[in-house]
Design a protein around this motif. Structure first.
Motif, PDB file in Angstrom:
ATOM      1  N   TYR A   1       0.843  -1.204   0.000  1.00  0.00           N
ATOM      2  CA  TYR A   1       0.000   0.000   0.000  1.00  0.00           C
ATOM      3  C   TYR A   1       0.876   1.251   0.000  1.00  0.00           C
ATOM      4  N   ALA A   2       1.896   1.235   0.850  1.00  0.00           N
ATOM      5  CA  ALA A   2       2.807   2.382   0.922  1.00  0.00           C
ATOM      6  C   ALA A   2       3.617   2.523  -0.368  1.00  0.00           C
ATOM      7  N   ALA A   3       3.979   1.376  -0.944  1.00  0.00           N
ATOM      8  CA  ALA A   3       4.804   1.410  -2.167  1.00  0.00           C
ATOM      9  C   ALA A   3       4.069   2.085  -3.319  1.00  0.00           C
ATOM     10  N   GLU A   4       2.747   2.173  -3.210  1.00  0.00           N
ATOM     11  CA  GLU A   4       1.978   2.883  -4.247  1.00  0.00           C
ATOM     12  C   GLU A   4       2.017   4.392  -4.043  1.00  0.00           C
ATOM     13  N   GLY A   5       2.818   4.825  -3.082  1.00  0.00           N
ATOM     14  CA  GLY A   5       2.953   6.261  -2.842  1.00  0.00           C
ATOM     15  C   GLY A   5       1.951   6.789  -1.834  1.00  0.00           C
ATOM     16  N   ARG A   6       1.308   5.860  -1.086  1.00  0.00           N
ATOM     17  CA  ARG A   6       0.335   6.310  -0.082  1.00  0.00           C
ATOM     18  C   ARG A   6       1.034   6.459   1.275  1.00  0.00           C
ATOM     19  N   THR A   7       0.289   7.094   2.182  1.00  0.00           N
ATOM     20  CA  THR A   7       0.834   7.372   3.512  1.00  0.00           C
ATOM     21  C   THR A   7       0.262   6.358   4.495  1.00  0.00           C
ATOM     22  N   VAL A   8       1.124   5.635   5.176  1.00  0.00           N
ATOM     23  CA  VAL A   8       0.664   4.590   6.099  1.00  0.00           C
ATOM     24  C   VAL A   8       1.257   4.845   7.486  1.00  0.00           C
ATOM     25  N   PHE A   9       0.369   5.004   8.467  1.00  0.00           N
ATOM     26  CA  PHE A   9       0.791   5.305   9.848  1.00  0.00           C
ATOM     27  C   PHE A   9       0.171   4.238  10.737  1.00  0.00           C
ATOM     28  N   VAL A  10       1.014   3.429  11.374  1.00  0.00           N
ATOM     29  CA  VAL A  10       0.532   2.259  12.110  1.00  0.00           C
ATOM     30  C   VAL A  10       1.070   2.279  13.536  1.00  0.00           C
ATOM     31  N   SER A  11       0.179   2.263  14.519  1.00  0.00           N
ATOM     32  CA  SER A  11       0.678   2.254  15.890  1.00  0.00           C
ATOM     33  C   SER A  11       0.856   0.827  16.390  1.00  0.00           C
ATOM     34  N   SER A  12       1.792   0.674  17.287  1.00  0.00           N
ATOM     35  CA  SER A  12       2.032  -0.642  17.887  1.00  0.00           C
ATOM     36  C   SER A  12       2.964  -0.498  19.086  1.00  0.00           C
ATOM     37  N   HIS A  13       2.827  -1.430  20.013  1.00  0.00           N
ATOM     38  CA  HIS A  13       3.863  -1.524  21.038  1.00  0.00           C
ATOM     39  C   HIS A  13       4.656  -2.808  20.825  1.00  0.00           C
ATOM     40  N   GLN A  14       4.317  -3.533  19.748  1.00  0.00           N
ATOM     41  CA  GLN A  14       4.983  -4.796  19.431  1.00  0.00           C
ATOM     42  C   GLN A  14       6.226  -4.503  18.617  1.00  0.00           C
ATOM     43  N   LEU A  15       7.356  -4.592  19.280  1.00  0.00           N
ATOM     44  CA  LEU A  15       8.592  -4.152  18.646  1.00  0.00           C
ATOM     45  C   LEU A  15       9.034  -5.049  17.509  1.00  0.00           C
ATOM     46  N   ALA A  16       8.939  -6.348  17.730  1.00  0.00           N
ATOM     47  CA  ALA A  16       9.388  -7.280  16.700  1.00  0.00           C
ATOM     48  C   ALA A  16       8.564  -7.070  15.439  1.00  0.00           C
ATOM     49  N   GLU A  17       7.279  -6.867  15.660  1.00  0.00           N
ATOM     50  CA  GLU A  17       6.359  -6.660  14.542  1.00  0.00           C
ATOM     51  C   GLU A  17       6.714  -5.374  13.777  1.00  0.00           C
ATOM     52  N   MET A  18       6.982  -4.314  14.535  1.00  0.00           N
ATOM     53  CA  MET A  18       7.308  -3.029  13.917  1.00  0.00           C
ATOM     54  C   MET A  18       8.620  -3.093  13.150  1.00  0.00           C
ATOM     55  N   SER A  19       9.571  -3.855  13.690  1.00  0.00           N
ATOM     56  CA  SER A  19      10.877  -3.900  13.045  1.00  0.00           C
ATOM     57  C   SER A  19      10.761  -4.505  11.651  1.00  0.00           C
ATOM     58  N   GLN A  20       9.766  -5.346  11.451  1.00  0.00           N
ATOM     59  CA  GLN A  20       9.608  -5.952  10.132  1.00  0.00           C
ATOM     60  C   GLN A  20       8.639  -5.180   9.251  1.00  0.00           C
ATOM     61  N   MET A  21       7.849  -4.334   9.880  1.00  0.00           N
ATOM     62  CA  MET A  21       6.786  -3.656   9.132  1.00  0.00           C
ATOM     63  C   MET A  21       7.148  -2.232   8.732  1.00  0.00           C
ATOM     64  N   ALA A  22       7.823  -1.518   9.630  1.00  0.00           N
ATOM     65  CA  ALA A  22       7.982  -0.076   9.427  1.00  0.00           C
ATOM     66  C   ALA A  22       9.349   0.289   8.849  1.00  0.00           C
ATOM     67  N   ASP A  23       9.332   1.273   7.960  1.00  0.00           N
ATOM     68  CA  ASP A  23      10.583   1.814   7.421  1.00  0.00           C
ATOM     69  C   ASP A  23      11.047   2.988   8.277  1.00  0.00           C
ATOM     70  N   HIS A  24      10.070   3.675   8.838  1.00  0.00           N
ATOM     71  CA  HIS A  24      10.368   4.874   9.627  1.00  0.00           C
ATOM     72  C   HIS A  24       9.634   4.754  10.959  1.00  0.00           C
ATOM     73  N   LEU A  25      10.201   5.313  12.008  1.00  0.00           N
ATOM     74  CA  LEU A  25       9.556   5.208  13.322  1.00  0.00           C
ATOM     75  C   LEU A  25       9.360   6.577  13.964  1.00  0.00           C
ATOM     76  N   VAL A  26       8.182   6.769  14.514  1.00  0.00           N
ATOM     77  CA  VAL A  26       7.948   7.875  15.445  1.00  0.00           C
ATOM     78  C   VAL A  26       7.751   7.196  16.788  1.00  0.00           C
ATOM     79  N   VAL A  27       8.667   7.448  17.717  1.00  0.00           N
ATOM     80  CA  VAL A  27       8.629   6.750  19.007  1.00  0.00           C
ATOM     81  C   VAL A  27       8.266   7.744  20.097  1.00  0.00           C
ATOM     82  N   ILE A  28       7.283   7.380  20.939  1.00  0.00           N
ATOM     83  CA  ILE A  28       6.915   8.272  22.041  1.00  0.00           C
ATOM     84  C   ILE A  28       6.948   7.526  23.380  1.00  0.00           C
TER      85      ILE A  28
END
Ligand SMILES: Nc1ncnc2c1ncn2[C@@H]1O[C@H](COP(=O)(O)OP(=O)(O)OP(=O)(O)O)[C@@H](O)[C@H]1O
Length: 363
Positions: A172-199
């Motif tokens: 979906y993102a590769a089509e040039g769309r904006t994808v913002f996904v929240s998670s506290h699952q680190l392993a999952e995020m490490s495989q899913m996200a290219d960029h991180l906003v961490v709070i």
């Protein structure tokens, strides 16, 4: 492109979101990462104008409330069950679609994408959490939006579901769309996200590419060595200029030298090695190190459960907690509010469960 600026929200005088600003760019999956209670859901609600607070969020320059066809521009569903628990899933989607002039064909299409066609006539209250998540995603996708915002979408999904979601979001993102996904699952995020906003505690901790964030871990690139001759090897490594830390029992964490050099040094000196591995979870380590002081709740992991009851270490440190991805701990009936000595009693739970938090129906 999403631009969130100076978002603030207080509950009972306590800041849940504290002057948070960040951008979410198109073309990549941006992970919104933070421990339980960090303020992720509150931030997302503020971005969409679903909660009152301060600050402003623009979607390609326009606030959410001013979007002409929000479903077609920003895909987001807060809580599918809460919308109308008694309505059949397909009917629910059809009504949502009709409100924005979206066809019934599209409803069937998104149900098929998320694998709910065969249960589309059931009511969401009969769905498992994983099915609710899929329905939430289907609703968010109805309008084929340019922006997709998902709050803990992987919760309740089985491994195959998570793998599918990951592939879907990347495409979906590769089509040039904006994808913002929240998670506290680190392993999952490490495989899913290219960029991180961490709070942590509502404040920005990091806003950078996921690999840069992972590189901030003090354990990044370190080599884990296990040997029965731990002190001898430690001295030899120190002599060649390695940065060596003693871990538990027979472990060394070694930085500054290549694995091959460690192996050869051990071989030349007749030292038996039981393990020689690169640390594999730097993202987890970076996350725990950076967010530990800002975790709202810190649980103490139980390192062993002897017959007399759990043995509790003095404090769950970031290095101890770094093992959470490989082990499930029982957590004692005590949570500590970070920065305060006030303990509040709670039932015994599993660390995985604690991490899962209050996620039912999010997405
Ligand atoms: N309606 C509310 N009333 C009072 N406090 C709230 C409310 N909603 C959230 N909070 C508090 O605001 C803080 C942030 O909560 P929020 O749900 O946004 O965190 P989160 O990062 O999404 O957590 P989780 O990963 O556990 O879902 C927490 O301290 C929470 O207790």
């Amino acid at each position: 492109m999403i631009q969130a600026r100076n978002l603030r929200k207080k509950y009972g005088g306590v800041a849940a979101v504290d002057d948070l600003s960040f951008d979410v760019r198109p073309g990549v999956v941006t992970g919104f990462l933070g421990p339980n209670g960090a303020g992720k859901s509150t931030t997302i609600r503020l971005m969409l104008g679903l909660d009152r607070g301060e600050g402003e969020t623009l979607f390609d320059g326009v606030p959410y409330r001013k979007l002409r066809q929000p479903l077609r521009e920003v895909g987001y569903v807060s809580d599918v069950r809460a919308l109308h628990p008694g309505r059949k899933a397909r009917t629910h989607l059809r009504m949502l679609a009709a409100s924005q002039g979206i066809s019934r064909k599209r409803v069937d299409e998104v149900l098929d994408w998320v694998g709910l066609t065969t249960v589309a006539k059931k009511r969401p209250r009969a769905y498992s959490l994983g099915m609710v998540q899929r329905l939430g995603l289907a609703a968010a996708l109805l309008g084929d939006p340019r922006v997709l915002i998902l709050d803990e979408p992987a919760n309740g999904l089985d491994p195959a579901g998570i793998q599918w979601l990951r592939g879907f979001l990347r495409a979906y993102a590769a089509e040039g769309r904006t994808v913002f996904v929240s998670s506290h699952q680190l392993a999952e995020m490490s495989q899913m996200a290219d960029h991180l906003v961490v709070i942590g505690q509502g404040r920005l901790i990091a806003d950078e590419p996921a690999d840069v964030f992972a590189g901030r871990s003090s354990t990044a690139g370190r080599v884990l060595v296990r040997t029965p001759h731990v002190e001898r090897l430690r001295r030899l490594l120190a002599e060649v200029g390695a940065d060596v830390e003693r871990g538990e029992n027979s472990e060394l964490a070694v930085g500054g030298v290549d694995r091959a050099i460690i192996g050869e040094l051990a071989f030349r000196n007749g030292i038996v090695l039981h393990e020689l591995t690169l640390r594999s979870a730097p993202l987890e380590d970076a996350f725990l190190e950076l967010t530990a002081p800002r975790s709202e709740f810190t649980a103490r992991p139980v390192v062993a459960v002897p017959s007399g009851g759990p043995r509790i270490p003095a404090q769950a440190t970031s290095s101890g907690a770094a093992d959470w991805d490989t082990q499930t701990f029982d957590v004692v009936s005590e949570f500590e509010q970070a920065g305060s000595d006030a303990d509040s009693a709670s039932d015994s739970i599993e660390a995985d469960g604690a991490a899962a938090g209050s996620v039912a129906g999010k997405g």
